[in-house]
Write a protein that holds these residues in place. Sequence first.
Motif, PDB file in Angstrom:
ATOM      1  N   ALA A 181      -6.295  15.854   1.437  1.00  0.00           N
ATOM      2  CA  ALA A 181      -6.660  14.506   1.332  1.00  0.00           C
ATOM      3  C   ALA A 181      -5.392  13.483   1.494  1.00  0.00           C
ATOM      4  O   ALA A 181      -4.442  13.906   1.289  1.00  0.00           O
ATOM      5  N   LEU A 182      -5.703  12.340   1.471  1.00  0.00           N
ATOM      6  CA  LEU A 182      -4.832  11.269   1.491  1.00  0.00           C
ATOM      7  C   LEU A 182      -5.318  10.281   0.237  1.00  0.00           C
ATOM      8  O   LEU A 182      -6.338  10.049   0.205  1.00  0.00           O
ATOM      9  N   LEU A 183      -4.359   9.872  -0.495  1.00  0.00           N
ATOM     10  CA  LEU A 183      -4.741   9.017  -1.795  1.00  0.00           C
ATOM     11  C   LEU A 183      -4.218   7.578  -1.282  1.00  0.00           C
ATOM     12  O   LEU A 183      -2.888   7.624  -1.342  1.00  0.00           O
ATOM     13  N   THR A 243       0.677  -1.332   0.075  1.00  0.00           N
ATOM     14  CA  THR A 243       0.057   0.058  -0.054  1.00  0.00           C
ATOM     15  C   THR A 243       0.803   1.170   0.022  1.00  0.00           C
ATOM     16  O   THR A 243       1.761   1.442   1.000  1.00  0.00           O
ATOM     17  N   LEU A 244       0.604   2.060  -0.835  1.00  0.00           N
ATOM     18  CA  LEU A 244       1.433   3.461  -0.982  1.00  0.00           C
ATOM     19  C   LEU A 244       0.236   4.623  -0.649  1.00  0.00           C
ATOM     20  O   LEU A 244      -0.905   4.674  -0.916  1.00  0.00           O
ATOM     21  N   VAL A 245       0.698   5.428   0.313  1.00  0.00           N
ATOM     22  CA  VAL A 245      -0.216   6.503   0.662  1.00  0.00           C
ATOM     23  C   VAL A 245       0.307   7.855   0.408  1.00  0.00           C
ATOM     24  O   VAL A 245       1.597   8.094   0.871  1.00  0.00           O
ATOM     25  N   MET A 246      -0.532   8.917  -0.451  1.00  0.00           N
ATOM     26  CA  MET A 246       0.246   9.984  -0.916  1.00  0.00           C
ATOM     27  C   MET A 246      -0.607  10.936  -0.181  1.00  0.00           C
ATOM     28  O   MET A 246      -1.898  10.802  -0.040  1.00  0.00           O
ATOM     29  N   ARG A 284      -7.165   3.193  -4.630  1.00  0.00           N
ATOM     30  CA  ARG A 284      -8.210   2.482  -3.755  1.00  0.00           C
ATOM     31  C   ARG A 284      -9.027   3.519  -3.175  1.00  0.00           C
ATOM     32  O   ARG A 284     -10.409   2.932  -2.951  1.00  0.00           O
ATOM     33  N   LYS A 285      -8.825   4.552  -2.642  1.00  0.00           N
ATOM     34  CA  LYS A 285      -9.582   5.339  -1.695  1.00  0.00           C
ATOM     35  C   LYS A 285      -9.014   6.731  -1.645  1.00  0.00           C
ATOM     36  O   LYS A 285      -7.756   6.915  -1.518  1.00  0.00           O
ATOM     37  N   VAL A 286      -9.843   7.791  -1.588  1.00  0.00           N
ATOM     38  CA  VAL A 286      -9.552   9.168  -1.046  1.00  0.00           C
ATOM     39  C   VAL A 286     -10.122   9.443   0.285  1.00  0.00           C
ATOM     40  O   VAL A 286     -11.317   9.000   0.375  1.00  0.00           O
TER      41      VAL A 286
END
Length: 603
Positions: A520-522, A510-513, A532-534
């Motif tokens: 926001a987190l992507l 999993t990568l979180v930006m 996957r999710k915002v």
Amino acid sequence: MPTPSLPLNPCTRQGVLAALLCSSLAALAPVHATETEHLGLRVLPATKPLAIDGDAADWDLSGGIFACGDVENQREQFAMWAHASWDADHLYLLARFRDPTPLNNPGQVEGDYGFAGDSLQFRVIVGSGDQARGSHWTCWRGRDGKTIMDVAYGVKFDQGALKDAQTKGAQQAFRIAADRSGYAQELAIPWALIAPAGFKPSAGAAIRLTFEPNFTVGTNGRLTVKELFAPGQQVDRVFTFMSPQTWGSATLMGVGAVAPAPVRLSDRREFAVHLDGGMPVVDWTGLVKQKTLAGHKKISFTMPFDGYISLNILAADGSVARQLLNTAFYAKGAHEVLWDGLTTFSWRDPGEPVPAGNYTWQALVHPGLGLSLVGWAANSGSAPWDGPTGKENWGGDEGLPISAASAGDRVLLGWSFAEAGKAMVACDLDGAVSWKHSRQGMSGCTQVASDGKYVFGVNGSVYRIALADGSYVPWPGRDSPDLAPKDLLDSAQHAKIPDEISALAANGGTLVMAVAKGDALLVVDAVSGALRKVISVPAVTALAARDATHVYASSNHDGVVLVDTVTGQVTPFAAVKDVWGLACDASGGVYAAVRGGAQQVVV
């Protein structure tokens, strides 16, 4: 050196002065580096479409020009013959490189700049006036054998780009010489990719063209040559890409089998070219000439080594009658120079005949200035420069260390900017460099994270490389290692969430930006690159992954929260303000870097 006696008979000033004026007074010296400088290229007609296979056998090579940055010393090692041909559909180019390490560009076509090693760059303008179309081409083969023909449109790089013109009908092929003394690069470029709409090539038409062959020197060094210029213009060999007024002219010829043009040098000397078995051959006779002093009194000396000599002729009273040699270079061994019987000259005074008498000479020799490395500062590498292993230098040379992450026994460090250095360094726990990386040319690595398989860095976009060796890992279906919010969001989302990554975290695929300006987190699949999710979290400036489904985030500098990346739930974790950096350890400890008045790491 000894001081032999030189008996000198009376001589007339007229005779000595005549000898002085008809000769060069420069002593032997290391040969100069003279560039080629051609002012035109003949583009010969292709009587049938050329096979793009890297073989010059089907080419008429009579119209080629020779390119080299130092013909005296490098014409057999770092040089290129450039040939061009045309038909109704294509401009053809053939570059025949002389290169002792053929096709060893260290880069990858997915993410590196090709001009950093073996490659052919050319710049072309087709048409005139408002209808003229300019483009900059970089064509090369990467270390894994993949090839690319990258194009930037507009003379000022302001009319778009094409990552690989091979997807639009351009072709290229490479062939290494049997003796590995170089290689051939053959290209076919559809006129539609370089010419304005409606352009039809015809004999007599001219296009603007300039070449920039690049060579890999060592493992990561680069040598570049510039060739084909416009007459009457000040040649710019540094910023050629920004100086279209200096680009040369290439004329579409109506007939082939032309008489080869001589090789022209920047000092305007020319050297004849003839064809031998269809291949152009240069007669370099007279390229390097030994210059000697004119005179009638011989002085013999022996150099104990290759080096420099300063030789004075002394009168009987010990005064200097003539400074004959001034830091002149001579090779080891015996030499002989002549003295014309004149005193030391200057640009105002050609020198006077010395009185008859006995003269002696003295000389000072030395091997030249040298350097001894004592040490260096502000660089933690095993050497403060790039070396043969690619692991010597350390970090960015024009920025500050700004980001860090760990993955097993690897430590990953990022710098804000690097040009000659590298923006990311991977090292072991003792600081020994494993590999270094920069995301194309001048770049930075403002954020870095790893999930144990991949490393993710931020240089504008997020880019992905392999933890094992720092090589690019393109995202599936993208043929690029880059990923930005614009690639993940629809237009409505992207309008609120800009392409400005403020923090990264990765764990377990999993990568979180974090995008602080978009609150926001992507959450992204680290393997496929799919969104996957915002998750809405205000102004995140730091992230740390607890596991594959949870990250800690510094929100709005007002506290640390725990975010479930599957459900999107956000839970307060610690009321620590002004947190700019976060990290986790294997036992569950969380470390927060606090700025402001505290300037502490809070656990």
